[in-house]
Design a protein around this motif. Sequence first.
Motif, PDB file in Angstrom:
ATOM      1  N   ASP A   1      -7.003  -5.517   1.461  1.00  0.00           N
ATOM      2  CA  ASP A   1      -6.019  -4.436   1.499  1.00  0.00           C
ATOM      3  C   ASP A   1      -6.618  -3.209   2.170  1.00  0.00           C
ATOM      4  N   LYS A   2      -5.923  -2.723   3.184  1.00  0.00           N
ATOM      5  CA  LYS A   2      -6.380  -1.514   3.868  1.00  0.00           C
ATOM      6  C   LYS A   2      -5.866  -0.264   3.156  1.00  0.00           C
ATOM      7  N   TYR A   3      -4.726  -0.392   2.488  1.00  0.00           N
ATOM      8  CA  TYR A   3      -4.128   0.730   1.775  1.00  0.00           C
ATOM      9  C   TYR A   3      -3.786   0.319   0.349  1.00  0.00           C
ATOM     10  N   ALA A   4      -3.699   1.334  -0.542  1.00  0.00           N
ATOM     11  CA  ALA A   4      -3.373   1.090  -1.944  1.00  0.00           C
ATOM     12  C   ALA A   4      -2.503   2.224  -2.460  1.00  0.00           C
ATOM     13  N   ILE A   5      -1.786   1.934  -3.534  1.00  0.00           N
ATOM     14  CA  ILE A   5      -0.968   2.920  -4.230  1.00  0.00           C
ATOM     15  C   ILE A   5      -1.561   3.092  -5.627  1.00  0.00           C
ATOM     16  N   GLN A   6      -1.733   4.341  -6.019  1.00  0.00           N
ATOM     17  CA  GLN A   6      -2.272   4.645  -7.339  1.00  0.00           C
ATOM     18  C   GLN A   6      -1.268   5.532  -8.065  1.00  0.00           C
ATOM     19  N   VAL A   7      -1.006   5.218  -9.341  1.00  0.00           N
ATOM     20  CA  VAL A   7      -0.039   5.955 -10.143  1.00  0.00           C
ATOM     21  C   VAL A   7      -0.776   6.566 -11.330  1.00  0.00           C
ATOM     22  N   PHE A   8      -0.524   7.866 -11.570  1.00  0.00           N
ATOM     23  CA  PHE A   8      -1.190   8.590 -12.647  1.00  0.00           C
ATOM     24  C   PHE A   8      -0.179   9.069 -13.683  1.00  0.00           C
ATOM     25  N   SER A   9      -0.632   9.156 -14.936  1.00  0.00           N
ATOM     26  CA  SER A   9       0.199   9.687 -16.008  1.00  0.00           C
ATOM     27  C   SER A   9       0.101  11.210 -16.035  1.00  0.00           C
ATOM     28  N   GLN A  10       0.807  11.838 -16.973  1.00  0.00           N
ATOM     29  CA  GLN A  10       0.828  13.297 -17.064  1.00  0.00           C
ATOM     30  C   GLN A  10      -0.535  13.872 -17.422  1.00  0.00           C
ATOM     31  N   ASP A  11      -1.321  13.137 -18.175  1.00  0.00           N
ATOM     32  CA  ASP A  11      -2.642  13.634 -18.551  1.00  0.00           C
ATOM     33  C   ASP A  11      -3.729  13.254 -17.541  1.00  0.00           C
ATOM     34  N   GLY A  12      -3.337  12.737 -16.390  1.00  0.00           N
ATOM     35  CA  GLY A  12      -4.294  12.449 -15.319  1.00  0.00           C
ATOM     36  C   GLY A  12      -4.935  11.086 -15.384  1.00  0.00           C
ATOM     37  N   LYS A  13      -4.519  10.237 -16.317  1.00  0.00           N
ATOM     38  CA  LYS A  13      -5.089   8.892 -16.416  1.00  0.00           C
ATOM     39  C   LYS A  13      -4.368   7.947 -15.464  1.00  0.00           C
ATOM     40  N   GLN A  14      -5.123   7.013 -14.947  1.00  0.00           N
ATOM     41  CA  GLN A  14      -4.556   6.035 -14.017  1.00  0.00           C
ATOM     42  C   GLN A  14      -3.712   5.023 -14.769  1.00  0.00           C
ATOM     43  N   ILE A  15      -2.479   4.844 -14.323  1.00  0.00           N
ATOM     44  CA  ILE A  15      -1.588   3.841 -14.917  1.00  0.00           C
ATOM     45  C   ILE A  15      -1.661   2.550 -14.118  1.00  0.00           C
ATOM     46  N   MET A  16      -1.692   2.673 -12.794  1.00  0.00           N
ATOM     47  CA  MET A  16      -1.629   1.486 -11.949  1.00  0.00           C
ATOM     48  C   MET A  16      -2.380   1.738 -10.650  1.00  0.00           C
ATOM     49  N   LEU A  17      -3.061   0.708 -10.164  1.00  0.00           N
ATOM     50  CA  LEU A  17      -3.710   0.715  -8.858  1.00  0.00           C
ATOM     51  C   LEU A  17      -3.375  -0.610  -8.198  1.00  0.00           C
ATOM     52  N   ARG A  18      -2.634  -0.566  -7.104  1.00  0.00           N
ATOM     53  CA  ARG A  18      -2.162  -1.778  -6.452  1.00  0.00           C
ATOM     54  C   ARG A  18      -2.407  -1.733  -4.964  1.00  0.00           C
ATOM     55  N   GLY A  19      -2.791  -2.872  -4.400  1.00  0.00           N
ATOM     56  CA  GLY A  19      -2.991  -2.997  -2.969  1.00  0.00           C
ATOM     57  C   GLY A  19      -1.681  -3.262  -2.260  1.00  0.00           C
ATOM     58  N   ILE A  20      -1.535  -2.700  -1.056  1.00  0.00           N
ATOM     59  CA  ILE A  20      -0.306  -2.906  -0.284  1.00  0.00           C
ATOM     60  C   ILE A  20      -0.604  -3.484   1.095  1.00  0.00           C
ATOM     61  N   GLY A  21      -1.838  -3.899   1.348  1.00  0.00           N
ATOM     62  CA  GLY A  21      -2.181  -4.484   2.644  1.00  0.00           C
ATOM     63  C   GLY A  21      -2.259  -3.424   3.720  1.00  0.00           C
ATOM     64  N   ASP A  22      -1.646  -3.677   4.879  1.00  0.00           N
ATOM     65  CA  ASP A  22      -1.557  -2.704   5.967  1.00  0.00           C
ATOM     66  C   ASP A  22      -0.120  -2.695   6.490  1.00  0.00           C
ATOM     67  N   PRO A  23       0.795  -2.049   5.748  1.00  0.00           N
ATOM     68  CA  PRO A  23       2.196  -2.068   6.174  1.00  0.00           C
ATOM     69  C   PRO A  23       2.526  -1.063   7.268  1.00  0.00           C
ATOM     70  N   PHE A  24       1.551  -0.289   7.723  1.00  0.00           N
ATOM     71  CA  PHE A  24       1.810   0.799   8.656  1.00  0.00           C
ATOM     72  C   PHE A  24       1.506   0.452  10.103  1.00  0.00           C
ATOM     73  N   TYR A  25       1.071  -0.743  10.379  1.00  0.00           N
ATOM     74  CA  TYR A  25       0.787  -1.144  11.756  1.00  0.00           C
ATOM     75  C   TYR A  25       1.638  -2.365  12.085  1.00  0.00           C
ATOM     76  N   ALA A  26       2.517  -2.232  13.064  1.00  0.00           N
ATOM     77  CA  ALA A  26       3.384  -3.336  13.485  1.00  0.00           C
ATOM     78  C   ALA A  26       2.746  -4.019  14.684  1.00  0.00           C
ATOM     79  N   HIS A  27       2.490  -5.304  14.538  1.00  0.00           N
ATOM     80  CA  HIS A  27       1.902  -6.093  15.620  1.00  0.00           C
ATOM     81  C   HIS A  27       3.020  -6.650  16.498  1.00  0.00           C
ATOM     82  N   ALA A  28       2.861  -6.509  17.804  1.00  0.00           N
ATOM     83  CA  ALA A  28       3.858  -7.031  18.740  1.00  0.00           C
ATOM     84  C   ALA A  28       3.127  -7.655  19.924  1.00  0.00           C
TER      85      ALA A  28
END
Length: 161
Positions: free
Chosen positions: A83-110
Amino acid sequence: MGYKLGKMVKKIQILFFFFCINLTADVEINKSQTIALDNLSLYEEARVYKVVASYNNLILKSEKVSKPNEKQLKKLSTLSRKDKYAIQVFSQDGKQIMLRGIGDPFYAHAQHIGYEDSDVFGGYIEANIDITVPVDAKVSYISLLSQNEFGLKEIKRIKLD
């Protein structure tokens, strides 16, 4: 004689492996990372954040409470080295709820016939990403991260109201 010696050496190697090498994995699972995973289901309502992201930006498009579809649950996978990129989600107190990989959705190969000698085979695009978390998770921040051989680097963090 050589055949029996080979069998004996193999047996000694197997015994050595089982008795002398003690491999234990002390993996500490962070409970805050598993909250979002354990409570998600196709049949229960969840909070779905729709974000528009690019390789250097993250914008919240909408937020709604609905039953997630299968595509939304499969889209975000466990973070891996690929995964080249990831999404991280935090709670109100600053703790990590989720860390997930999203691959590389920002480069379109043609690739097109007749342009094999070209140096450019694609370009950067914006991607719509659905982030699904349980309704009871109090999300405060969503962060876009990039990953390289040295680790994770935060690109942009957005605060949710």
